[in-house]
Write a protein that holds these residues in place. Structure first.
Motif, PDB file in Angstrom:
ATOM      1  N   TYR A  42       0.866  -1.187   0.000  1.00  0.00           N
ATOM      2  CA  TYR A  42       0.000   0.000   0.000  1.00  0.00           C
ATOM      3  C   TYR A  42       0.896   1.227   0.000  1.00  0.00           C
ATOM      4  O   TYR A  42       2.113   1.098   0.238  1.00  0.00           O
ATOM      5  CB  TYR A  42      -0.945  -0.036   1.208  1.00  0.00           C
ATOM      6  N   VAL A  45      -1.825   5.709   4.479  1.00  0.00           N
ATOM      7  CA  VAL A  45      -3.144   5.710   5.113  1.00  0.00           C
ATOM      8  C   VAL A  45      -3.775   7.068   4.863  1.00  0.00           C
ATOM      9  O   VAL A  45      -3.211   8.098   5.211  1.00  0.00           O
ATOM     10  CB  VAL A  45      -3.007   5.467   6.627  1.00  0.00           C
ATOM     11  N   LEU A  46      -4.946   7.043   4.283  1.00  0.00           N
ATOM     12  CA  LEU A  46      -5.626   8.315   4.058  1.00  0.00           C
ATOM     13  C   LEU A  46      -6.542   8.655   5.214  1.00  0.00           C
ATOM     14  O   LEU A  46      -6.545   9.769   5.706  1.00  0.00           O
ATOM     15  CB  LEU A  46      -6.421   8.243   2.749  1.00  0.00           C
ATOM     16  N   ALA A  47      -7.319   7.636   5.612  1.00  0.00           N
ATOM     17  CA  ALA A  47      -8.234   7.886   6.724  1.00  0.00           C
ATOM     18  C   ALA A  47      -8.450   6.596   7.477  1.00  0.00           C
ATOM     19  O   ALA A  47      -8.393   5.502   6.907  1.00  0.00           O
ATOM     20  CB  ALA A  47      -9.561   8.414   6.197  1.00  0.00           C
ATOM     21  N   PHE A  48      -8.691   6.739   8.779  1.00  0.00           N
ATOM     22  CA  PHE A  48      -8.915   5.553   9.585  1.00  0.00           C
ATOM     23  C   PHE A  48      -9.937   5.882  10.664  1.00  0.00           C
ATOM     24  O   PHE A  48      -9.856   6.910  11.324  1.00  0.00           O
ATOM     25  CB  PHE A  48      -7.611   5.089  10.220  1.00  0.00           C
ATOM     26  N   LEU A  71      -5.992  -0.957  13.977  1.00  0.00           N
ATOM     27  CA  LEU A  71      -4.813  -1.139  13.136  1.00  0.00           C
ATOM     28  C   LEU A  71      -3.752  -1.849  13.961  1.00  0.00           C
ATOM     29  O   LEU A  71      -3.117  -1.266  14.829  1.00  0.00           O
ATOM     30  CB  LEU A  71      -4.286   0.214  12.643  1.00  0.00           C
ATOM     31  N   ILE A  74       1.425  -1.373  11.590  1.00  0.00           N
ATOM     32  CA  ILE A  74       1.538  -0.448  10.459  1.00  0.00           C
ATOM     33  C   ILE A  74       3.009  -0.256  10.142  1.00  0.00           C
ATOM     34  O   ILE A  74       3.780   0.226  10.957  1.00  0.00           O
ATOM     35  CB  ILE A  74       0.769   0.863  10.736  1.00  0.00           C
ATOM     36  N   GLU A  76       6.008   0.133   6.683  1.00  0.00           N
ATOM     37  CA  GLU A  76       6.111   0.896   5.449  1.00  0.00           C
ATOM     38  C   GLU A  76       5.406   0.209   4.283  1.00  0.00           C
ATOM     39  O   GLU A  76       4.785   0.841   3.454  1.00  0.00           O
ATOM     40  CB  GLU A  76       7.585   1.119   5.105  1.00  0.00           C
TER      41      GLU A  76
ATOM     42  N   GLU B  21      -4.367  11.158  10.953  1.00  0.00           N
ATOM     43  CA  GLU B  21      -3.755  10.195  10.046  1.00  0.00           C
ATOM     44  C   GLU B  21      -2.445  10.725   9.489  1.00  0.00           C
ATOM     45  O   GLU B  21      -1.547   9.944   9.127  1.00  0.00           O
ATOM     46  CB  GLU B  21      -4.697   9.853   8.886  1.00  0.00           C
ATOM     47  N   ARG B  25       1.050   8.702   8.987  1.00  0.00           N
ATOM     48  CA  ARG B  25       1.844   8.673   7.749  1.00  0.00           C
ATOM     49  C   ARG B  25       3.276   9.115   8.015  1.00  0.00           C
ATOM     50  O   ARG B  25       4.227   8.520   7.529  1.00  0.00           O
ATOM     51  CB  ARG B  25       1.190   9.570   6.686  1.00  0.00           C
TER      52      ARG B  25
END
Lengths: 93, 403
Positions: A42, A45-48, A71, A74, A76, B21, B25
């Motif tokens: 992937y 992460v855009l949204a969680f 989650l 997580i 890379e 988020e 990231r």
């Protein structure tokens, strides 16, 4: 040109016996029952939230819907989601 | 999958911001480990983060426009900090355990049974010289056998002495010598000879001497009579006194002309070690073999904790240097020694006031490096022995004579 490149890659994966996700850079998803989903390759992460996870891929997005999301890991290249998975959907726009 | 890294330490945090988020990231990019992420509400995520230095954390937060609220701190770094904060308590606990250990290995009391006050005092001073007193540490107290030896060699009034240890208490059991009281009242008695001898002198307190000086007497012969008076008036007394008689004894002794014996030099070397089962660590004294010739005294003391024995033992090793000495005697010296030793042997057998008047060598010869001496000793000793008189018998005899 880009399309042509993608087709070449797919052909290469087919003849060389190398897993397609490695050659193409597309996500590889492993779903165990309904409760654990691991996604490799992937982008970010855009949204969680508790009910939804949106991931950016190399091309397009991946939307996962369900309940009680956690989650678990997580990294890379890999993300592990726990909870009840109801829906996995690709969004290409 | 478990991520918890206790050695490095980790945090449970709330990430608060418009777009939390972004922080995730950022962390993925920076390869900061995160796990167990859940959503609390619109603006808040809860997750575990590995412990990183606060500068990089602050920088990341600023970049992503988030705030962090720490919920939990876990792992060894935080535990150490906690302990540092509570150093006093930890030190107190350690001190307490150390004190307990010390007190468990202390001698709390010494009981002396069967000794009168005077002797008890004497025993306690001797024990104190051997590092045993109330409040001394058990490690430095010698073995109970050694204590018994030290006591018996120094105390003459004692027939038996036993030292035993029971936990932190030492018991000393003493049996004192009890001399029989001298017999005071005696009935009428004669003095008779104990052995064949030539009478030398008579010291008669009461009674009628029957023998004279230079008279030869046999064993059991009457020396001093307790019957006095003439035929008409007979009275009985308890004859008392000493009759010194000359007696002869033969003896044979052998003395090696060349003899070897060992002698302790005054030097000794002490080693202390702490043993744990079969492992032993030296505490003091590192020389492997301090002397070529030595005797080893080893005292092991288990370290106790309250009522338990710990697997640790405290070992004291005392190396006492000794010397081998070869002694060569000339025949004259050997003869002298032989006579000396036979005299001593003889005197030990005889009553206390006996005297050796003369030692005469009858024969001496050397066989296989040994000197054989045959000799006889002339002794002056008390040969008198009390014998009760049967009055009836004596009276009857006198009556018979009269008739």
């Amino acid at each position: 040109m880009k399309k042509w490149n993608a087709q070449l890659k797919r052909w290469f994966a087919e003849v060389s016996n190398i897993p397609e996700d490695v050659v193409l850079g597309v996500p590889r998803m492993t779903l165990i029952g309904q409760f654990r989903l691991s996604i490799e390759n992937y982008k970010s992460v855009l949204a969680f939230s508790n009910t939804e996870l949106r991931l950016a891929l190399n091309e397009g997005e991946l939307h996962i819907a369900g309940e009680n999301f956690v989650l678990e890991t997580i990294l890379e290249k890999e993300i592990v989601l726990q909870g009840r998975v109801n829906d996995v959907r690709f969004v290409n726009e | 999958m478990r991520h918890t890294n206790h050695i490095k330490g980790y945090l449970k945090v709330e990430i608060i911001g418009n777009d939390p988020e972004r922080f995730i990231r950022h962390c993925v990019r920076e390869r900061i480990k995160m796990w167990q992420i859940t959503r609390k509400n619109e603006t808040t995520l809860i997750c575990y983060v590995e412990l990183i230095d606060s500068d990089t954390l602050q920088k990341g937060l600023k970049e992503t426009n988030c705030r962090v609220h720490i919920l939990e701190k876990s792992g060894i770094p935080f535990f150490i900090k906690k302990i540092q904060k509570r150093l006093g308590i930890v030190a107190g606990i350690l001190f307490f355990v150390a004190m307990l250990l010390l007190l468990s290995n202390m001698v709390w009391s010494i009981n002396v049974d069967g000794a009168d006050a005077n002797l008890e005092e004497q025993i306690r001073t001797i024990l104190k010289q051997n590092h045993l007193y109330e409040g001394s540490l058990d490690f430095f107290v010698p073995d109970t056998n050694q204590l018994e030896n030290a006591l018996t060699t120094k105390l003459t009034k004692v027939t038996w002495i036993g030292v035993s240890r029971e936990g932190t208490t030492y018991h000393v059991n003493v049996v004192q010598k009890k001399y029989p009281k001298p017999r005071k009242v005696t009935g009428p008695q004669n003095l008779v000879a104990t052995k064949q001898a030539i009478v030398q002198r008579l010291f008669v307190e009461t009674g009628q001497p029957v023998v004279e000086s230079d008279q030869f007497v046999k064993a059991g012969q009457l020396l001093v009579s307790g019957v006095i008076g003439n035929d008409k008036t007979v009275s009985f007394v308890s004859a008392k006194g000493q009759v010194i008689g000359e007696t002869w004894y033969h003896s044979e002794t052998q003395i090696p002309l060349v003899s070897q014996y060992t002698l302790y030099t005054e030097q000794s070397y002490q080693k202390y070690r702490l043993r744990f089962w079969h492992l032993s660590a030296p505490l003091w004294g590192l020389k492997k073999k301090p002397y070529t010739n030595y005797d080893l005294e080893k005292v092991t003391k288990p370290i106790r904790f309250l009522i338990w024995r710990t697997p640790f033992t405290y070992v004291t090793e005392k190396y006492r240097q000794k010397k081998m000495i070869t002694r060569t005697l000339t025949i004259n010296e050997a003869t002298e020694e032989a006579i000396d030793s036979s005299n001593k042997k003889l005197l030990a057998k005889l009553p206390k006031s006996s005297k050796i008047i003369e030692s005469i060598i009858d024969e001496k010869k050397v066989i296989k490096g040994k000197l054989y001496v045959r000799s006889h000793q002339v002794v002056h000793e008390n040969i008198a022995r009390a014998q009760a008189i049967n009055r009836e018998q004596v009276k009857r005899k006198i009556n018979e004579k009269k008739d």
